[in-house]
Every structure is written in C-alpha cells, then in structure tokens.
Design a protein around this motif. Structure first.
Motif, PDB file in Angstrom:
ATOM      1  N   ASP A 212      -8.407   3.731  -9.842  1.00  0.00           N
ATOM      2  CA  ASP A 212      -9.802   3.342 -10.051  1.00  0.00           C
ATOM      3  C   ASP A 212     -10.558   4.590 -10.479  1.00  0.00           C
ATOM      4  O   ASP A 212     -10.203   5.706 -10.088  1.00  0.00           O
ATOM      5  CB  ASP A 212     -10.403   2.799  -8.752  1.00  0.00           C
ATOM      6  CG  ASP A 212      -9.798   1.471  -8.369  1.00  0.00           C
ATOM      7  OD1 ASP A 212      -9.947   0.516  -9.140  1.00  0.00           O
ATOM      8  OD2 ASP A 212      -9.163   1.373  -7.293  1.00  0.00           O
TER       9      ASP A 212
ATOM     10  N   MET B  16      -4.267   2.300   5.075  1.00  0.00           N
ATOM     11  CA  MET B  16      -5.080   2.164   3.864  1.00  0.00           C
ATOM     12  C   MET B  16      -6.062   3.307   3.760  1.00  0.00           C
ATOM     13  O   MET B  16      -7.197   3.191   4.223  1.00  0.00           O
ATOM     14  CB  MET B  16      -5.828   0.837   3.906  1.00  0.00           C
ATOM     15  CG  MET B  16      -4.887  -0.338   3.717  1.00  0.00           C
ATOM     16  SD  MET B  16      -5.616  -1.844   4.305  1.00  0.00           S
ATOM     17  CE  MET B  16      -6.481  -2.331   2.840  1.00  0.00           C
TER      18      MET B  16
ATOM     19  N   ARG C  70      -7.752   6.775   1.442  1.00  0.00           N
ATOM     20  CA  ARG C  70      -8.342   7.062   0.140  1.00  0.00           C
ATOM     21  C   ARG C  70      -7.806   8.391  -0.366  1.00  0.00           C
ATOM     22  O   ARG C  70      -7.949   9.405   0.318  1.00  0.00           O
ATOM     23  CB  ARG C  70      -9.866   7.151   0.324  1.00  0.00           C
ATOM     24  CG  ARG C  70     -10.687   6.742  -0.849  1.00  0.00           C
ATOM     25  CD  ARG C  70     -12.114   6.495  -0.429  1.00  0.00           C
ATOM     26  NE  ARG C  70     -12.828   7.728  -0.138  1.00  0.00           N
ATOM     27  CZ  ARG C  70     -13.446   8.011   0.991  1.00  0.00           C
ATOM     28  NH1 ARG C  70     -13.453   7.142   1.990  1.00  0.00           N
ATOM     29  NH2 ARG C  70     -14.060   9.150   1.165  1.00  0.00           N
TER      30      ARG C  70
ATOM     31  N   LEU D 286      -7.026   4.339  -4.220  1.00  0.00           N
ATOM     32  CA  LEU D 286      -7.617   3.769  -3.012  1.00  0.00           C
ATOM     33  C   LEU D 286      -6.621   2.810  -2.354  1.00  0.00           C
ATOM     34  O   LEU D 286      -5.723   2.296  -3.007  1.00  0.00           O
ATOM     35  CB  LEU D 286      -8.896   3.013  -3.369  1.00  0.00           C
ATOM     36  CG  LEU D 286      -9.948   3.809  -4.157  1.00  0.00           C
ATOM     37  CD1 LEU D 286     -11.142   2.921  -4.487  1.00  0.00           C
ATOM     38  CD2 LEU D 286     -10.403   5.032  -3.366  1.00  0.00           C
TER      39      LEU D 286
ATOM     40  N   ARG E 275      -3.229   1.237 -11.820  1.00  0.00           N
ATOM     41  CA  ARG E 275      -3.421   1.218 -10.376  1.00  0.00           C
ATOM     42  C   ARG E 275      -4.592   2.101  -9.933  1.00  0.00           C
ATOM     43  O   ARG E 275      -5.124   1.918  -8.844  1.00  0.00           O
ATOM     44  CB  ARG E 275      -2.119   1.664  -9.674  1.00  0.00           C
ATOM     45  CG  ARG E 275      -2.165   1.777  -8.152  1.00  0.00           C
ATOM     46  CD  ARG E 275      -2.531   0.466  -7.491  1.00  0.00           C
ATOM     47  NE  ARG E 275      -2.533   0.544  -6.036  1.00  0.00           N
ATOM     48  CZ  ARG E 275      -3.477   1.090  -5.277  1.00  0.00           C
ATOM     49  NH1 ARG E 275      -4.516   1.669  -5.869  1.00  0.00           N
ATOM     50  NH2 ARG E 275      -3.394   1.069  -3.969  1.00  0.00           N
TER      51      ARG E 275
ATOM     52  N   HIS F 113       0.779  -1.235   0.000  1.00  0.00           N
ATOM     53  CA  HIS F 113       0.000   0.000   0.000  1.00  0.00           C
ATOM     54  C   HIS F 113       0.819   1.297   0.000  1.00  0.00           C
ATOM     55  O   HIS F 113       0.284   2.344  -0.303  1.00  0.00           O
ATOM     56  CB  HIS F 113      -0.981  -0.023   1.178  1.00  0.00           C
ATOM     57  CG  HIS F 113      -1.952  -1.169   1.070  1.00  0.00           C
ATOM     58  ND1 HIS F 113      -3.038  -1.124   0.226  1.00  0.00           N
ATOM     59  CD2 HIS F 113      -1.962  -2.409   1.626  1.00  0.00           C
ATOM     60  CE1 HIS F 113      -3.686  -2.281   0.296  1.00  0.00           C
ATOM     61  NE2 HIS F 113      -3.055  -3.075   1.131  1.00  0.00           N
TER      62      HIS F 113
END
Lengths: 754, 754
Positions: B474, B495, B497, B484, B472, B429
């Motif tokens: 979205d 994690m 956004r 994300l 990668r 991540h």
C-alpha cells in the motif's frame, strides 16, 4: 370453511404476500413467513415439503464468516426451533437444534404427490397476516388424473396456548373425481447445519387418535410432539410410519362440488419447560384443548393476544405504504421471537427463523432490539437483561478461560452464557459486548425507573464485568489505561488500538458501577453491606474500578472534529472502492480477500456513528456531521446493523434524502424479494434498527438513557403525512402523533402490566 | 548372527541409545530413531507394536496451534511416509498420509504375545547407528511358559536401493523350550491424524513366498508394498490375514541353545515414482534383489552410501561429546529426509518423522536447512529450490485466490504449492515466505556460482513474486510503500505494520530481480528476450519492481540503535513475564491466552535477530548488541527456529556463555529425553539451525550470500579443542580445521558431483 372472511380481507397495510410460487424465492418466504409465539417457532415452509430439497442431508459445515458464506439448501430449509433447545456441533460449537417438522401434510391423488414445483398449480397466493400471525395459502391443483381442487391452507402457532399449533386445510373439488390420500404427521428427517442432533426419536400412538414423536437430543433434552387430526367428513385415519416420518393416513373419494376440511393440531412440550408433570400428560392436556375448545375458540383466544400486543406496539405511518408494511413486519417478528416468559433465553440473531448464526445471542439484543421492548413491553425488556443475569456464571467461566477475574460475556452466547463463537478473531477481540450489556441495563433502568433491578441483579453484572475490565486493560507509558487488540463494532478491522466505541462503553460501564455503588452506600448502608457481602466487594475493587474508569484512554475530545475509530485507524490503507466493489448490490466482502480487508479502511458497519448515536451528548453537531461525512463513504454496510445507525444520524442532521436511502436499505434487508434477505432467517437486529430509525430517527425521540422526559425532535420524510406510536415511559403509557407541522404527546389511561 | 560386530561397537560419538524401555518415552524414541532414505521414512516403532496404542483410532482433529496442541497417542504412533503421497483431510486440508506399517513382526509363545510393556524383558537396549542408519534392539524375553530368549533386531532402509527395507531378527533360546509363532507382515490399520485416507487396501500373494498390500489413497495414489521372509532354519510360512494386517505366519520349536535368524524384506513402489513399468513388476524386481544379492551385499551397498554421505557432511567436534552426538543426529536426519532425486518434494517441517505439521513445507526449508545443503550437497540444495520452481503454478493460484497478480508462495505448502494452512492468521499474513524463497535461491547461486539456475528457473520465481509484491504493498501519505497486516517471523504478533524483517526481505527480492534482469539485458540481449517472452515481461513491470523496491519503507536506518520489529511494535503491551510464565520448562504459550499474547510484547521467536543474522552487513555491532539485549528478554523461544539464531548472534558478539546456553537449548530440542522433543517428529529446521550455530556461529563462517571467499571468524566454546568440517564452495570442496588458537582452510582434491 371458516377462513372465508380472512381470505377476502387481505389488508395491504397488514399482510405480506407472495403472489406466485418460485423455487428461487421459496427459502426467502420461509424465513419471512416464520410464525411463533416466543416458546416455539416454525419457518414458513410448505406443509408438503418441496421436491429436491432434502431436509436430512448430512455434511460437515465449517466455521466461517456467516455474512459471506454461501449456504446450502438453496431452495428450502425447514426450521422448527424451541429457544433453549441446543446441542453441540463438532465444529460450530453449541447451536440451536432444528427439531422435527410437525407441520407435515401431504396429498396424493392417483399416485401424484402434491408439490409446488411439480404439480400443475394455478391462482397461487400466500400471505401472512401480521395482525393475527396466521399464514394462508390458496391455489388450484389440476391433477393428472383429471381431478381439479381448490386448496386453502391456514395455520397459526397459538399466542394464548403456547404449546399448541393449529393447521387447517380446505379442499374443494372443482371438476373431475378421484380419491385423495391425506397424510398429516411429524417428520424427524431434519438435520441442523448438516448435523444430526437427535440421539433417538421414538414414535407411538399414546392414545387413540393421537400420534407422537419423542426426540432425545444430544443436548439431553426431551421434546415430545403430539398430533391429532379431524375432518369435516368421515375419514378412517390410520397411523403409519415411513423413514423418520410418523403420520395419520386417510383417504376420501371427492367429486366436483365436494368440500372437505381437515384440521390438525400439534402440541409440543419439552423437559425444560417450567412446568410440573410428565411430558405425555402435559402434551395430551394441551392437545385436548383442541378437542374440547375447538379450533374456533382457540383461534379467538390466539387472535385476542395478538390484538393486545399490537395495541402497545404498533406504529402507524400515514403516507408511506411500503414503510408501514416493512415496519409492521419487523414489529411482528420482534414480538414473535421474544420469549416473554422465559428469562433463560433471549432473542437470537436470526429471530429463530433460520439456522444461520446458530441460534446464538449477540450484542444485537441489547443495542438493537432492547429499545423497542423498553418502550412497548418493559417486562420483556427486563427479561432480556435477566437472561444476561442468568448467564453470569457462563460469563465468569469465559473470563476464567482467558485468565481473568470477573465476568466476560460471550460474543456469541449460548443458553449457558459460555462462548460459542468458533472464530477467534471475534470471540477473543470483539469485547465490547460485555460493556454493551451494562449500557443496556442502565438504559432499561433509565427508561422504566426500575432501580430495584440494579440492586437485586444489575449490580452483580456491573461489578463482575468491572473486575474483568480492570484486568483486560494495559497501562501505557503516559499512565493511561488502554484497550489493545480490540475489534470494535466494525468487524472488518479485527485488532485495533483503543477503539473509540469500545473504550467509551467500558468507561461508561466502570463509571456507572462506581456511581451506583457510591449512591447506594450513601443512601442505604444495609443494602450496600448486602451487596458487598454478596459480591465479596472490597475497597480495593472500588478504587481500581474508579482508577481505570478515570484513566481509560478516550481517543477523542471536544476538539476532535472527525472522531477516530481507533488510535491506529489512520495507519490502515486507503482503498479505491470503485475499482474493487464491482457490483454494489452484493456485499463488499465478496470482492476483497479477508487479508486485504483487514488492513484497509473499509468498514463493515457503523462504528464511530454507532458511538455517537449511543452517546449523543458527548458530541457536537459539527463532530457528528464531520464524522458522518468521513465514514459514510468508506462504510460498506455489509452488516445489517449499519444502515439504521446511518439513517438515524442522517435524520438528526436533517439530511432526509440520505435518511430515506438508508430507510430503503433497512426495509429491503428482509423484505426484498430480489435479495432474498430472509432466506436464512430474519435479521432481527435490523427489525429493531427499523423501529429505532422511525422512533429515534424520524420522530427524533431522545433516548431514555440520557433524558428522563419524553422529548421529540421530528424530521419526517417529505411524503409522510402522519406518524403515530405508543411509548412506555417510566411506568406509564404515552401516545405520540407527529405530522409535518407539529407533534403531540399525551398520556394513555392504560395500566402497564406488572 | 551377522550383526555381532556392530553389537559390540556402540560408538558413543556415533550412536544414539535407549538404555531402558519406558512407555513414557517410547514416542520420543520413535521420532528420534526414524529411518529413511529420502524416498521413504519409517518411525522407530517396535516391530510388534505396543499394548494399548491403537493405530487406527478415528477422531476429528481440529485445526489448532500445533506448537501448543496436546497430541493424541501419548505412547506410540507409527509413521510410514513417502514424500509426495498426500490426501485431503476434511479439516486440516492436504496432509501427508501415514501409510500401512510394513515393519510388523510379532512373536507369540504359548499364547503370550511379545510386548515391551507387558512382557518380562531384561537387558533391554536399543540404538541407532548414525554412520549407517541401522536401528538395533536387543533384550532377553522370559516367557511365562518358561522359555527364555535373547532377541536381537536390526533394520535399515536401504540408501542404495531406495525401494527396499530390510529387517533381521536373531532368536537365541537361553533356557526352557517351546514353540515360537512368528508373524511378519504389513499392517494397514493406520490412520493419519485420526482420519482414514485409504480408499481401499487389497492384499494378495502375487507369487509364492511374497505377500502384498496395495493401498489406494484418497489422493489417488497407489502404493504397493511387497514382502518376503527367510529363516536360517526350515519354517513353513503361510499367508494369513487378520483385520487390516496381512502377514506370513510360521512356527518353530526352540530349546535352550537353539538359534534362529529371520530376515524380512519389503519393497515399496508407488504410481508416482519416476519409473516406467507396472507396480507389481517393479515391486517384485526390487524384492528379488533381496533374494539374489542377499542381505549382506545389500547391507554393504547401503552402508557405502552412508559412508560417502558422511564424508562430505560430517563435522567433528573434539572436546564436547554431547554437542558431537547431537550435531551428528541432526546431520543424519537432514541427510535422511532430503529427497535427493525428487524435486517434486522438499523437506517437511517434521522431517517425515511424524504426523505433526502434516508433512508440509515451510520457510524452514529455505532459511534453516538450505545452508547445510549448499555446503554439503549443492545438488540437493538445487533440488530444494527446484521444488519451489516446480510449485510456481500453485503459488500463482494462491496469489489469484487473494486477488493478486503473480505468485505468492504458501505459508504451508503442499506438493502442488497451494496453501494448506487452515489458520488464516498465518496463511493470510505471514507473507515473508515468498521473499524468503528468493533470498534462498540467491544464496544458493552465490554459494555455488550456478548462475545458469537464475536464467533458466530462478528468474521465473523472481518476476512472478515481484508481480505479487507490487500489488501487495500500500502507498502511504509520504509516498512510501508499506506492508500492512503482516505477521513476521515472530508468530505471536499476527498483524503488524512494516515488519522490519519482511520489508527488508521484500526489498531484497525486488532489488535482486531488477538487478539480475538489468544484468542479463546488458550482457546477453537474446537471453533477455527469451526471458521477456517466457514471462511476458514488460517495461512497466520493470519500472514498477524498481519503484516499489526503492520506496518500500524500511523501518530502520544507520541511526536506529534498537531495530524495531515493526512500525507499531512499541504500541503493544509490556508483560511481566515472571508473573505469567510460572514454569519456564514449558512453552510460554501455555501460560497466556492467545488474545493477550497477540496484544503484548512477547516474541515467539527471533525476528529482528533473524533479520540481522541474514543481513549482517546492514547493521553495526552496536545495533546487533543493543537489539539482542532488548529482544532476548522478551523472546520466549516457543518456536524451535529461535534459539539457534540467538546462539549464532551471541557467538558473533563473543558472548560465549549465552551462546552455550542456546547451544544446549538447540541440542535438547530433539535429544532431551525429559522433553520428549522428538515425539511428534524431528524439528528438522532446528537440525539445520544446529548446523548453522556451529558453522556460522562458532566457526564464524561469513555467509556465502554476502561473501564470495571463505572467511571464518571463530569463537569456539571454551572446552572445544577442535572443530573440523568440509565445505562445498563455488564448485570445490574445502576442509576447515579450527582450534582455540588458529584455523586452517584447505582445498580437497574431491570432485563435486555434477
């Protein structure tokens, strides 16, 4: 040989069969054919092992996603498990130990060892009779030396004498002649997930005609296995040892027409048995039962217990042979893996039928398996909850390790209750387990009327977990409590905000705690004072439980048509499943990186639907229907806990075609030879799920959690003619019979066990 | 003895000192006193080892949070590292191997072994002279046998002969008499993070007066170490071996007034050196330089290189002794750990001064260290970017492993570029590293004018990483692209956004790729065709890079006063720091579970402030000021990458008191004896951060990224009288001199190295 009758009587509705040997499916059948009696369990491996499948290989198994991992030992893995006998693995934490293999029986003729892969074998057939838990194998072995034999194996782990296992081998010489060497013993050349948990193994011949292997595990347990052997003809048995294998060795010249029967008994005792006496003394006592009572008597006692079990557990489906057999297989494994007399253990995720999931206890026990026991064996259901009561101290340690008061149940529990999950995303964030346990204990109490259980045990779990919850919540700007950083049932989203399932469960747990405490305060001041004192309960505790229960954010209300899985669910990415999931016969997780999966709307399993299933009264039919339609296409069912939930809710909606599709999926989970689903053990939660599909789904039984009367709302699949089952309900036994036209419920005269 | 002059000349502005021995701080000084020359590095351990600090202990080190882990070996850990010599650890993935310890020198008198913990030692002093990279130690040893000696050690790793290390020991008998046994050798009894990476170690005496230890590592490298020894008086040396230690052994009778000097040379060669010839032949050649040129000549050549280095790297601070010494220490370690001639490696996170972080390469190289090299040694800066170019294939493999096209740089890179981080939350991540590299290469090009680098190498990185980014992202409902599941620089939120830092970096990376490609297409059609062909670049690629760059969501605009760290930042929980963080001298992470940390607004390090620092033109002073005021109180600075960023932005805001506080924190990171900060290695990113604090912060240099001219906007701390430094800028050398009143920049006549 005495098994002649059974050999002829392979009832297709009661026996699961293997019609030909294949190395490809051996491991699957090992899992599927697992035998046990609660106290001990042994996978359905061949007595003689299998060429090329070493059982003592040592390797470094890493913590990983068990669902998606490629396991070692593709062809065969022995498994001998005693619930509670665990040891520490350096990477995987505490795991159940795969104990020495006591079924070992080897045959050698003129230097040729019997082996299903290498030998010339004909007319092979193997089957497990679910009625009595006996495993049979028969085939013809044509040896290179010209001697041809029909071999017939039979074995069972006694349901009446829990420390005993009996094996039988019938040898009939069909043609030729030669000397058969027979070795029957105990093989300690076994490793668990590549790790050696045996500190030492001492072998001996404690008395004439008896060999022993005593294992000291790294968990500090002593396991004594004793074995004796008998033959129908005179054989001189000598004790021998090779590597880690101790055995009786004997030989016999056989010629065409000769018959020989060998019987082997094993008794197993451990230092953690709830019995007085030295290991050896106890072990010999059980073994002598074999000598004294004889195999036939022992078999009869064993079979009688199974018959009794089936009387209260069986479900009869007329008109669907496959569903009938799959359901009975599931019930068989649920009965077998339940440690009825030992509330220090519960039922592990693979039903003690494999090394996967390390013999640990998950929420499956409470949510997937418990209903079966509530309604077929309430005492066993109580024991399962008692396991959680007995591990409350471990749950307190878990809470403390995170810096919280109270008790926090482990995502993967060991026998001490302490967290064993080596992957932090589950251990840290999949917190609903703690509330699931309170739900389950209320379910047990509502289903049985055993209110005393609350006052003596349940309330301790409720108050201690409530203390954890009021610290685990965060308060938001609007004055509502929130649960942040949460993995719900859907394990493909590891850290979400206000997961609807989790928040609802926690609210239930807090509300019920307050409700029970207030009820007892009103009804019985003395009892309340006892509880207050025992749990150091303060008015501040009560006020806080109430406040958090009332103000915990529930991310839906009567106006929410599609229930959101979590507050942030819509922020995740949409996926084009057809592009990614190239082969739907394999798990979706194999086709996507965890990284991408964790940021996308792809559910591993039912989450909102699981919520609706457990709280049906909270939702309208429209909410159920809309949520089903929204979530089903984005649910991968990579978890075996998923299909049954969708199947049940599909049945509720009267969508019988969909329900049938999920029924098939649930049945295939362990039964499908193509999928080899049972290779790593039985999906025991799925077994409970299958029971629920039939009883909650197709029969439409209203959960005892929410309904004090038995109420059915059947939706039988079209081809089912009749569905019949028994139900324990508030201390009485009932029988239900459902056809396409009508249903009947009547009370049985049987008394429930105390 | 020849070091007499240096002994008297302990310049407080140039030497870091240890005034007394303590087992408590030995490990800290081992890290702080690390010597090296780019090719090889050795921690500042005692020649004779330390009682109770075994170096060959084997244990299972688990992947964990290195920042918060309690390391083994509390008192002493040797460290001998050659960048690029790595091996596979079963749990930690690829790590740099701690090689045999070649500094070994042991003294024994009448059975008493010299040991700093056990021996009777007086007038102890140890210091590292930063001007020449020499480490000195002197003390009086009063032996039990009555012989009293003054011992003076000196050693350096040659900057002019990169394969050579020279050691010297002066022995002066002060009183008594006795026989001194001296053992000088190479000790292979070394493990790396508890693991043995040595497949075999062969010891020999390849020619008279020379011993050797040849190590074959599990990474397949051969490392040959050769050693010879000389004494000022006649000593008969014999080769001996004990356990994994090979050494020359000799003895000498000394009485009061006697002096003895021992010189030891070691040459180190490996199979991965960029040189032709057999290992032994090459190793002997380098060792013979010691015999031929003699120690004095070798020292002179070595010192000359250091003098030259300092000429272009030194920063002089008048009026702040502590800052002066800390800054020079940082610059020393930056120079030392830079592998100037080898673009197959970069600078690892601990500057090759310890086992922590496993010798891996992080974003620190590009963001924290690179500016120092751009402005003091542009060739070295180019090499650092070339390392990324050379590992593009590994980055492609990383992308492929996640199912993406293009190239994805590793969060923790090995020499192959493949991901080595064993903890998924970072590896999966923390994706900004891939864009940071493009930022850094543009920074290098803008600072040096080396546009050719883009066309020959940089564009490959840009296009390949752009291909990764466009996969990668979205797309959201509003037609914007999102990132994300992202961990930004702040590693306490795994994690999130649309992390502002990450999205801005990725937008920069895509925009620059398009910009450079369009520029070359216009300017030089042939060159563009070459690039198209080399990278199989299509118009669709270009269109997609452009589209995603344009529509990537940037979660702030000119009206956002407090820049949000991510879209969801406000959804995390507020914390009461005073309740949780009971001791602010220890990391915050020690006082909170990861679980709680991951759902709370507690930053490990600068995130938004790092963004503002790197893109100052995007933000107004009001945005900087408001963001600083919002984030500073909730930033724990548990990472050593944090304080310098806050210090720089505080200086920009003219908040000199705050800037001073952060300066102190940055200086203490490795220098503080109380914190023992250097025990596990040098925080080399923090060294770069200190340089940036002085140059970008207090001197106010506008980054060459955004400014083609040298522009300063100084904010000197009150007590600083003068700040002077050199700057390489677009191929020329400049000198800046800043006082409280004014500043001057003038061009130097020096030529830049080609």
């Amino acid at each position: 040989m005495n098994t002649g009758k059974q050999l002829l009587d392979i009832d297709e509705l009661w026996c699961i069969k293997e019609d030909r040997f294949s190395g490809e499916t051996t491991k699957h059948y090992e899992g599927l054919f697992t035998q046990g009696n609660g106290y001990m369990h042994v996978r359905g491996s061949f007595e003689e092992g299998l060429e090329g499948a070493a059982q003592d290989e040592e390797y470094l198994r890493m913590p990983a996603n068990v669902t998606l991992e490629k396991p070692r030992h593709p062809e065969s893995k022995w498994g001998t498990f005693i619930p509670g006998v665990v040891g520490k693995h350096p990477l995987l934490k505490e795991e159940i130990i795969n104990l020495p293999y006591f079924l070992s029986m080897n045959l050698v003729i003129a230097g040729e060892k019997l082996d299903m892969k290498l030998s010339n074998v004909k007319e092979y057939r193997r089957w497990l009779d679910l009625r009595n838990g006996c495993l049979y194998r028969t085939f013809i072995w044509e040896t290179k030396a010209g001697l041809s034999l029909r071999l017939t194996y039979m074995r069972f782990i006694s349901m009446s004498h829990e420390h005993l296992c009996l094996q039988q081998l019938g040898i009939e010489a069909l043609s030729g002649q030669g000397v058969v060497d027979i070795a029957c013993g105990i093989d300690a050349g076994v490793r668990t997930n590549g790790y050696n948990h045996f500190r030492e193994v001492l072998t001996a011949e404690p008395e004439t005609g008896c060999i022993s292997a005593e294992t000291l595990t790294d968990g500090g347990d002593r396991i004594l296995m004793l074995s004796s052997v008998k033959a129908s003809q005179n054989i001189l048995w000598s004790r021998q040892q090779k590597d880690q294998n101790v055995f009786f060795w004997g030989s016999k010249l056989l010629k065409a027409g000769d018959c020989l029967e060998v019987q082997k008994a094993v008794s197993v005792v451990t230092g953690r048995d709830n019995e007085a006496g030295e290991l050896l003394e106890r072990g010999l006592k059980y073994l002598r039962a074999f000598g004294a009572e004889g195999r036939e008597k022992l078999y009869e006692n064993h079979a009688k217990v199974w018959t009794e079990k089936w009387k209260y557990s069986d479900i009869k489906i007329t008109g669907d042979f496959e569903a009938q057999l799959a359901l009975r297989t599931s019930i068989y494994h649920l009965i077998r893996s339940n440690c009825e007399n030992d509330p220090r253990v519960a039922i592990c995720a693979k039903g003690y039928a494999g090394e996967a999931y390390f013999g640990r206890y998950f929420w499956d026990t409470e949510i997937n398996m418990l209903p079966f026991f509530i309604h077929s064996n309430p005492k066993a259901a109580r024991n399962l909850i008692m396991f959680r009561y007995n591990t409350l101290e471990g749950a307190r340690k878990n809470a403390g390790a995170y810096g919280y008061q109270g008790a926090r149940y482990a995502w993967e529990s060991s026998v001490s209750g302490e967290e064993q999950c080596p992957c932090w995303q589950y251990a840290d964030h999949e917190i609903h387990i703690t509330a699931d346990i309170v739900y389950a204990l209320c379910h047990y109490v509502n289903g049985t009327g055993d209110l005393e259980f609350i006052w003596n045990h349940g309330i301790d779990i409720m108050v201690e977990t409530a203390r954890y919850w009021v610290e685990r919540v965060d308060i938001n700007k609007n004055g509502y409590y929130e649960l942040l950083g949460v993995m719900g049932p859907d394990e493909y989203l590891p850290m979400t905000r206000n997961n609807a399932f989790t928040n609802r469960m926690v609210k239930f747990s807090l509300d019920k705690t307050v409700e029970y405490l207030e009820a007892v305060r009103k009804q019985d001041a003395n009892k309340y004072r006892d509880i207050e004192k025992r749990l150091a309960l303060t008015p501040e505790d009560m006020a806080r439980f109430k406040d958090v229960g009332e103000k915990l954010k529930i991310p839906f209300d009567a106006n929410t048509l599609i229930i959101p899985q979590s507050d942030d669910f819509q922020d995740y990415a949409d996926l084009d499943f057809d592009t990614i999931w190239k082969d739907r016969t394999r798990p979706f997780g194999h086709f996507i990186s965890q990284e991408r999966n964790y940021r996308s709307k792809a559910l591993k399993q039912a989450d909102v639907l699981q919520l609706i299933m457990l709280y049906p009264g909270d939702f309208t039919r429209e909410q159920l229907s809309a949520s089903y339609d929204y979530y089903e296409p984005i649910t991968t069912h990579d978890s075996s806990l998923s299909a049954s939930v969708y199947g049940i809710t599909a049945a509720w909606l009267g969508r019988l075609e969909e329900a049938g599709k999920f029924l098939k999926k649930v049945m295939e989970t362990d039964m499908s030879i193509e999928k080899k689903g049972a290779a790593e053990g039985i999906h025991i939660a799925n077994c409970g799920g299958l029971w629920q599909m039939i009883v909650y789904g197709f029969a439409g039984l209203k959960s005892a959690m929410w309904c004090s009367e038995i109420r059915l709302e059947p939706h039988l699949p079209e081809k089912w003619e009749k569905l019949e089952f028994t139900l324990a309900w508030h201390g009485k036994w009932y029988k239900a019979a459902i056809t396409q036209e009508k249903y009947e419920i009547f009370e049985m005269q049987d008394q429930l066990e105390a």
